[in-house]
Design an enzyme around this catalytic site. Structure first.
Site, short mmCIF file in Angstrom:
data_model
loop_
_atom_site.label_atom_id
_atom_site.label_comp_id
_atom_site.label_asym_id
_atom_site.label_seq_id
_atom_site.Cartn_x
_atom_site.Cartn_y
_atom_site.Cartn_z
N CYS A 103 0.77 -1.24 0.03
CA CYS A 103 -0.03 -0.07 0.04
C CYS A 103 0.85 1.26 0.05
O CYS A 103 2.16 1.14 0.02
CB CYS A 103 -0.98 0.04 1.26
SG CYS A 103 -0.06 0.56 2.74
N ASP A 106 3.06 1.89 3.28
CA ASP A 106 4.32 1.11 3.35
C ASP A 106 5.39 2.06 3.07
O ASP A 106 6.32 1.75 3.47
CB ASP A 106 4.02 0.11 2.66
CG ASP A 106 2.85 -1.22 3.20
OD1 ASP A 106 2.65 -1.08 4.31
OD2 ASP A 106 2.43 -1.74 2.17
N CYS A 168 -4.85 -2.70 3.08
CA CYS A 168 -3.90 -2.14 2.24
C CYS A 168 -4.62 -1.73 0.86
O CYS A 168 -4.41 -0.91 0.18
CB CYS A 168 -2.79 -3.26 1.97
SG CYS A 168 -1.83 -3.61 3.09
#
Length: 216
Positions: A103, A106, A168
């Site tokens: 995602c 991150d 995500c």
């Protein structure tokens, strides 16, 4: 700034996400796995054990119980903690090596855990605009466009049983205030953070890894 004034504090949000990472006691091994994975090849329990001076059965046991560890057909780790060798919509380049993340968020906390700067390429799902970032371990150095936001699902929705589908898939780079406001207005409970707040949320969510491992 966020696009919604009624969301919990960053501390509260970080607390809600803490269970999606291995515990503080596992921080040195978890960061070693991320650093090995960042070389662009799947990581076996045997290789991780050898590189960290641990016993292979212990490493294999820990990998089996950690959240968000994805093995390939040979049982080697190909994705962990948001870092992936499989292509996604979020390209994450470290030292010229093409990697990916699950995602948008991150890409903001992984540079600190890796101790390396990253070049990020993604796309705003609302406008189709290209998003490019340069992220250092301690801050976002550059972004294009400048007013990028990061969308999040309702607090508490993240599930380690399927972090990609529960969390995500809702976390994107959204290009601009107007796009961010429209994005969350059509999705009840969602919210969007600016890059500085999203970066700080990542730091708070992973801080015990840094403290336990003496880094970040």
């Amino acid at each position: 700034m966020t696009t919604r004034p009624d969301i919990p504090s960053l501390e509260a949000l970080a607390e809600s996400l803490a269970g999606t990472f291995p515990g503080c006691d596992d921080a040195p091994l978890a960061r070693a796995l991320l650093r090995s994975l960042a070389y662009g090849e799947p990581v076996s329990a045997a290789a991780l054990a050898a590189s960290t001076g641990r016993e292979e059965p212990d490493v294999a046991h820990r990998l089996a119980r950690w959240p968000n560890v994805r093995p390939d057909e040979q049982g080697r780790v190909e994705a962990f903690g948001g870092l992936s060798l499989r292509q996604t919509k979020h390209r994450f380049e470290v030292s010229g090596r093409p990697l990916y993340t699950w995602c948008a968020w991150d890409t903001l906390f992984l540079p600190a855990l890796l101790g390396e700067q990253a070049e990020v390429k993604s796309t705003c799902p609302a406008t189709g605009a290209a998003v490019r970032l340069t992220v250092a371990p301690d801050r976002v150095l550059a972004s294009h466009p400048q007013d990028v936001r990061v969308s999040f699902p309702p607090p508490g929705q993240a599930s380690t049983a399927d972090i990609v589908e529960s969390f995500c898939c809702h976390v994107h780079f959204v290009a601009g205030d107007a796009a961010g406001n429209e994005w969350v207005s059509r999705r009840p409970g969602t919210f969007a953070l600016d890059l500085d707040d999203a970066f700080e949320l990542g730091r708070l969510s992973t801080r015990c890894w840094c403290v336990a491992d003496g880094g970040c």
